[in-house]
Design a protein around this motif. Structure first.
Motif, short mmCIF file in Angstrom:
data_model
loop_
_atom_site.label_atom_id
_atom_site.label_comp_id
_atom_site.label_asym_id
_atom_site.label_seq_id
_atom_site.Cartn_x
_atom_site.Cartn_y
_atom_site.Cartn_z
N LEU A 365 1.08 -0.93 0.23
CA LEU A 365 0.19 -0.31 -0.26
C LEU A 365 0.93 0.97 -0.21
N ALA A 366 2.29 0.84 0.59
CA ALA A 366 3.08 2.17 0.75
C ALA A 366 3.02 3.41 -0.61
N THR A 367 3.12 3.12 -1.36
CA THR A 367 2.55 3.52 -3.05
C THR A 367 1.47 4.64 -3.06
N SER A 368 0.87 4.33 -2.77
CA SER A 368 -0.97 3.84 -3.22
C SER A 368 -0.89 5.61 -1.95
N ARG A 369 -0.10 4.97 -0.73
CA ARG A 369 -0.61 6.08 0.26
C ARG A 369 0.17 6.92 0.21
N ALA A 370 1.09 7.06 -0.35
CA ALA A 370 2.03 8.15 -0.57
C ALA A 370 1.65 8.85 -1.69
N LEU A 371 0.93 8.41 -2.47
CA LEU A 371 0.24 9.46 -3.76
C LEU A 371 -1.37 9.85 -3.37
N ALA A 419 4.90 -2.77 -7.12
CA ALA A 419 4.51 -1.39 -8.07
C ALA A 419 4.14 -1.25 -9.06
N LEU A 420 3.08 -2.97 -8.59
CA LEU A 420 1.42 -2.35 -9.70
C LEU A 420 0.10 -1.70 -8.69
N HIS A 421 0.11 -1.70 -7.52
CA HIS A 421 -1.40 -2.09 -6.75
C HIS A 421 -1.71 -0.02 -7.03
N HIS A 422 -0.72 0.77 -7.08
CA HIS A 422 -1.06 2.01 -7.29
C HIS A 422 -1.54 2.55 -8.68
N GLY A 423 -1.53 0.92 -9.59
CA GLY A 423 -1.29 1.59 -11.74
C GLY A 423 -1.05 2.22 -12.18
N ALA A 644 14.96 3.60 -5.48
CA ALA A 644 14.24 2.35 -5.35
C ALA A 644 12.91 3.81 -4.52
N ARG A 645 13.27 4.33 -3.07
CA ARG A 645 12.18 5.28 -2.81
C ARG A 645 11.86 6.13 -2.82
N ARG A 646 12.61 6.63 -4.74
CA ARG A 646 11.93 8.15 -5.56
C ARG A 646 10.64 7.17 -6.38
N VAL A 647 11.64 6.33 -7.30
CA VAL A 647 10.55 5.84 -7.80
C VAL A 647 9.42 5.03 -7.31
N ARG A 648 8.66 4.90 -5.94
CA ARG A 648 7.99 4.19 -5.16
C ARG A 648 7.12 5.32 -4.53
N GLY A 649 7.21 6.78 -5.38
CA GLY A 649 6.41 7.83 -4.50
C GLY A 649 6.88 8.84 -3.62
N LEU A 650 7.68 8.34 -3.03
CA LEU A 650 8.48 8.91 -1.61
C LEU A 650 9.86 9.41 -2.14
N GLY A 651 9.20 11.04 -2.17
CA GLY A 651 10.19 12.07 -2.58
C GLY A 651 10.77 12.67 -1.55
N VAL A 652 12.08 13.85 -1.91
CA VAL A 652 12.36 14.07 -0.75
C VAL A 652 12.03 16.13 -0.79
N SER A 653 11.31 16.47 0.16
CA SER A 653 11.14 18.05 -0.37
C SER A 653 11.69 18.70 0.15
N TRP A 654 12.94 19.45 0.71
CA TRP A 654 13.63 20.21 1.22
C TRP A 654 12.81 21.25 2.22
N ARG A 655 11.62 21.66 1.72
CA ARG A 655 10.86 22.05 2.24
C ARG A 655 9.73 21.59 2.97
N ARG A 656 10.07 19.88 3.22
CA ARG A 656 9.68 20.06 4.77
C ARG A 656 11.02 18.25 4.60
N PRO A 657 11.25 19.51 6.30
CA PRO A 657 12.28 18.70 6.81
C PRO A 657 12.18 16.51 7.24
#
Lengths: 734, 226
Positions: A365-371, A419-423, A644-657
């Motif tokens: 569920l991780a990527t779906s949640r991230a999205l 990899a496929l759950h979030h379509g 791997a984290r990036r492609v699963r939608g778990l990016g890093v944003s410097w605005r959100r520490p």
């Protein structure tokens, strides 16, 4: 794990050991090798005897080749690696050279120079190197734990040829092979042992007769029985894996491309090599399966990396992706993490690196949640679908388990589900079917078929002929042609010195700095050091500029430190420039020699010298040298985890520490877990080669102290002498 | 002769207690102990180097204000000793791990040159001392914090020493008050960022199943088995 196993293996016998995943085949091999308690936990009852005694009694009596190429590599060069076993039993150096050459010839690596870097070998060569390493100790038994599972067909054949060559010699050792693809091994072995689900021997006899008699049982276990075609893929409901956005045009297109990889050399130079070449354009059209095939080293994984935007090809816009919200086509590297995840999914070869959650269900569920899909009213649907996906892949009973505890095959299936759950529109999969038995293969291929039927596009790098058969397009990759090597730069004087002299030279700078009482003295010391640095780094021919640049780059942190230490002293010690300059120059005096000398230390040679010259204990020294030569790979693991984290939608944003902290924490944990696993695997491989009892090791290569080492130490002592004498001379002349 | 495998029966061992110790003899380092320390040291050494870049960048701003408070950010460098000691639980583990980490972080070039190696020894000795005082038997969060805290004093002495004839460490010219504040900052940082963080890290690694061959992994299994 295993129960009531009783087996007698005759000398010279060739045995194939099969059983379903999780039946304890690897455990049995480790038991035979006497290595069960090396790096595993659990309770052991029973005994193993080799030639009538416990397997550890004669070091190397039982040789072990592990599944993953490179897991057992001990040293940085081919010769050193094979010499490791003989060194552990204290063989004299001259005899070791003979043994190493013979062992390498037996496995078909006789034409490699002994100083060939182990990192330059292909997967098949690495496995044969591991075999040679066991042969160097004249084993009674050789155990092969799925030695070809991760290899392409040609490399796998090379390994089998090496095993055939080994077993055809008089006095050949007993050979036990664990495999679940039996076909290619049937002609090589004479006996087949079948383990059941719960770790009991259920069949044991001559290979062909047993195969015939047990055919149905083996098929039911999921074993790849020779002569049997691929199983029928399991029918999976396409609704489970429908891409979020329906499309008619390809979501990913690539023009022919080249990926180059530049490595920074220690001396400050750079080397650029072609890592992969895609000679024809590629379109991931809805419903298609594109197969990338080719021998290992042909750059299949690298092409997948380029398609996912992790690497930039030489023509930066060769890869174009269209994100779901109908934006213009863009290069995948420019998308932010959520948009990238909506467009492409990636299943890497090391599927454990994509793990981002604490339970199997959360992982899916991780990527779906991230999205932010799982947030609103459709939470339930997402969870139901995740459970259905797990059930389709035979993972439903593991829903609450920690994904890091699953087997390699289970992790790979989980990675596909996650990899496929979030379509996503495109699935990029690197060897998705490696390590799967017939049952799990049918489930996995069925799921991918459902995804395609629902409009998904798949690009897979694979050795699996049955997967290639299902492809709509096949791209054959070959190892890219290399530009001729540039002439190697001249060898500077420091490069000719031994590691201890280099280390000593760097250390002598510490008293030189500490004992400089005043900046006027430090200035003279520093000038002396600069002159010596120029002399030490000078060499005829090109490359001088690169060396200067490299040294300057390594001095950069030292310059920053000098400034900040100087500032703090000025600020805190009476705003007086005098002491501030003194400490700032002190820092530079200490740092400069290290920046000049340390890069030339070779880890393997450092090991030789620490043990033979300084008489440090052998075993920690060998372990440290092995760790040092893997430091580079830590950087690669780090970037793979990060991708791997990036492609699963778990990016890093410097605005959100918070995302930065979560990211760094996850990467650090991931790196440490992988590191610990590598250490445990290597411990097994090393103990199989007599390291556990290496109390009086010999060293194959000498660790000479030469006149130039003495010269280097003497010259490095000059700045120290200046620091000590300058004040005296100064006082005398006052 | 042939290779024979036979089953026998034996009662499985069971253990209770707080901290599990390493297998006896304590000095009987297994291969996996040595390799794990070397690999952990190398991985943490890479992290040290990364932390050094961060320390020299954003954190240097503190130096413009009151430099002794920089000590509050030095804790991560003591991590290898604490983690090495907590995982392997044998004499020398803390020192060995910290020295390997120092060696690795020295290779890419740092602001401290070869002093890194000396610092590795001084910090590792501090942590090692704490584990030794407790006889390599207690590995609680408190002991970890103490090990982190005691990694600091020797290192501090090396940095602030000043020689009678002139010369000394980085911060030789500071007045005594600032030196003492610096020691306090180092000790607090060591206790928290190396001790407590190290203890949490080892627990997380055990939970991830990465320490199955070591006492922390066994502790985790036993606490979850019942």
């Amino acid at each position: 794990m295993l129960r009531d196993i009783t087996l007698v293996l005759e000398p010279g016998e060739r045995v194939l050991l099969v059983g379903p995943s999780g039946s304890g085949k690897s455990t049995l091999l480790r038991a035979i090798a006497g290595l069960l308690e090396t790096a595993d936990a659990g309770d052991l009852t029973g005994s193993v005897a080799v030639d009538g005694v416990a397997p550890g009694s004669r070091p190397g009596a039982v040789g072990l080749v592990l599944q993953e190429p490179g897991a057992g590599v001990v040293a940085a060069s081919v010769g050193r690696d094979v010499a490791f076993g003989p060194e552990n039993v204290g063989m004299p150096p001259a005899a070791i050279t003979r043994v190493v050459t013979t062992a390498l010839t037996t496995v078909g690596l006789g034409d490699l120079a002994l100083d060939t870097p182990t990192s330059a070998l292909s997967g098949g060569q690495t496995q044969r190197l591991a075999l040679a390493g066991t042969l160097a100790l004249d084993p009674s038994v050789v155990l092969l734990d799925e030695p070809t599972a991760m290899l392409d067909p040609e490399s796998a054949q090379e390994v089998r040829d090496a095993v055939a060559a080994l077993t055809s010699r008089p006095g050949a050792p007993t050979v036990v092979v664990v495999e679940h693809v039996l076909g290619p091994w049937v002609d090589l072995v004479e006996r087949l042992v079948v383990l059941s689900d719960d770790g009991r021997v259920v069949a044991d006899g001559p290979v062909r007769a047993t195969l015939e008699a047990e055919r149905e049982r083996l098929l039911a276990m999921g074993v790849w029985v020779p002569g049997e075609g691929p199983p029928e893929p399991v029918a999976v409901d396409p609704a489970l894996v429908t891409p979020r956005t329906a499309r008619t045009a390809p979501a990913l297109m690539a023009a022919p491309l080249v990926v180059e990889r530049t490595t920074r050399l220690l001396d400050g130079g750079r080397r650029t090599r072609r890592a992969a070449e895609l000679t024809a354009g590629l379109e991931a059209a809805p419903g298609s399966l594109t197969a990338l095939v080719g021998p290992s080293g042909s750059g299949k994984s690298t092409v997948l990396h380029a398609l996912a935007g992790f690497l930039t090809p030489t023509t930066p816009d060769a890869v174009r992706v269209t994100p779901p919200d109908a934006g213009p086509p863009t290069s995948p590297g420019e998308l932010d993490a959520p948009d990238l995840a909506r467009t492409v999914a990636w299943v890497p070869q090391w599927s454990s690196s994509t793990i981002v959650a604490g339970t199997v269900l959360d992982e899916v569920l991780a990527t779906s949640r991230a999205l932010r899909e799982g947030r609103s009213h459709n939470v339930e649907i997402g969870t139901d679908r995740a459970q259905a996906l797990l059930a389709a892949l035979g993972l439903e009973h593991l829903e609450r388990a920690d994904p890091r505890h699953l087997s390699g095959g289970e992790q790979r299936r989980l990675a596909v589900a996650a990899a496929l759950h979030h379509g996503p529109a495109v699935l990029l999969a690197d060897e998705p079917t490696v390590g799967q038995d017939r049952r799990t293969w049918a489930a996995l291929v069925g799921l991918v078929a459902a995804y395609r039927a629902a409009g998904g596009a798949v690009v897979a790098a694979t050795h699996d002929a049955h997967v290639v058969d299902r492809a709509t397009v096949v791209h054959h990759l070959s190892p890219p042609s290399q530009a001729p090597e540039v002439p190697s730069p001249g060898i500077p004087l420091v490069a000719r010195c031994g590691p201890l002299a280099l280390l000593g030279g760097a250390l002598l700078a510490v008293p030189a700095g500490v004992l400089s009482p005043h900046w006027s003295v430090s200035l003279v010391v520093l000038a002396t050091q600069l002159v010596l640095a120029v002399v030490g780094l000078w060499a005829p021919g090109p490359g001088a500029l690169a060396r200067v640049r490299g040294t300057a780059l390594r001095m950069l942190p030292g310059l920053v430190a000098a400034l900040s230490v100087g500032w703090s002293t000025w600020f805190l010690a009476g705003r007086d420039l005098d002491p501030a300059l003194t400490v700032a120059l002190r820092v530079l005096v200490i740092v400069l020699p290290a920046a000049v000398l340390i890069p030339w230390i070779d880890p393997d040679r450092l090991g030789d010298h620490l043990a033979q010259r300084l008489r440090l204990p052998d075993r920690p020294v060998v372990a440290t040298a092995a760790a040092l030569q893997r430091v580079q790979s830590f950087g690669q693991i780090w970037s793979e985890l990060s991708r791997a984290r990036r492609v699963r939608g778990l990016g890093v944003s410097w605005r959100r520490p918070r995302t930065v902290v979560a990211h760094l924490g996850a990467l650090t944990m991931g790196l440490l877990v992988r590191t610990l696993r590598a250490a445990a695997e290597l411990a097994v491989a090393m103990d199989a080669r007599g390291f556990a009892t290496a109390w009086s090791r010999s060293w194959w290569l000498p660790a000479p102290w030469r006149w130039r080492d003495t010269l280097l130490v003497l010259l490095s002592a000059v700045p120290l002498a200046v620091a000590l004498l300058a004040p005296v001379v100064g006082t005398a002349s006052d | 002769m042939a290779t024979q495998i036979e089953p026998t029966t034996q009662e499985p061992r069971s253990r209770t207690g707080r901290s599990l110790t390493a297998t006896r003899p304590l000095m009987g380092w297994r291969t996996v102990d040595i390799l794990t320390i070397a690999f952990l040291g190398a991985a943490l050494g890479v992290a040290f180097w990364g932390w050094g870049v961060f320390y020299n960048g954003p954190i240097t701003a503190l130096k413009i204000g009151y430099a002794p408070l920089m000590g509050l950010f030095s804790g991560p460098w003591f991590l290898a000793g604490v983690v090495g000691g907590l995982v392997v639980r044998r004499p020398g583990a803390a020192l060995f791990c910290e020295v390997v980490a120092a060696l690795v972080s020295m290779l890419p070039g740092t602001e401290w040159g070869a002093t890194v190696l000396i610092s590795g020894v001084l910090q590792g000795l501090g942590a090692e001392l704490v584990f030794a005082i407790f006889g390599y038997k207690v590995f609680s969060a408190g002991v970890a914090a103490l090990a982190g805290a005691l990694s600091a004093p020797l290192q501090w002495a090396f940095e602030v020493m000043s020689l009678p004839a002139g010369g000394g460490g980085w911060y030789a010219e500071w007045v005594l008050r600032d030196k003492v504040v610096y020691l306090g900052a180092l000790v607090v940082s060591g206790a928290v960022l190396a001790g407590i963080v190290g203890w949490l890290l080892v627990r997380a690694l055990a939970r991830a199943g990465a320490l199955s061959a070591f006492p922390p992994g066994q502790e985790h299994r036993e606490s979850h088995a019942v």
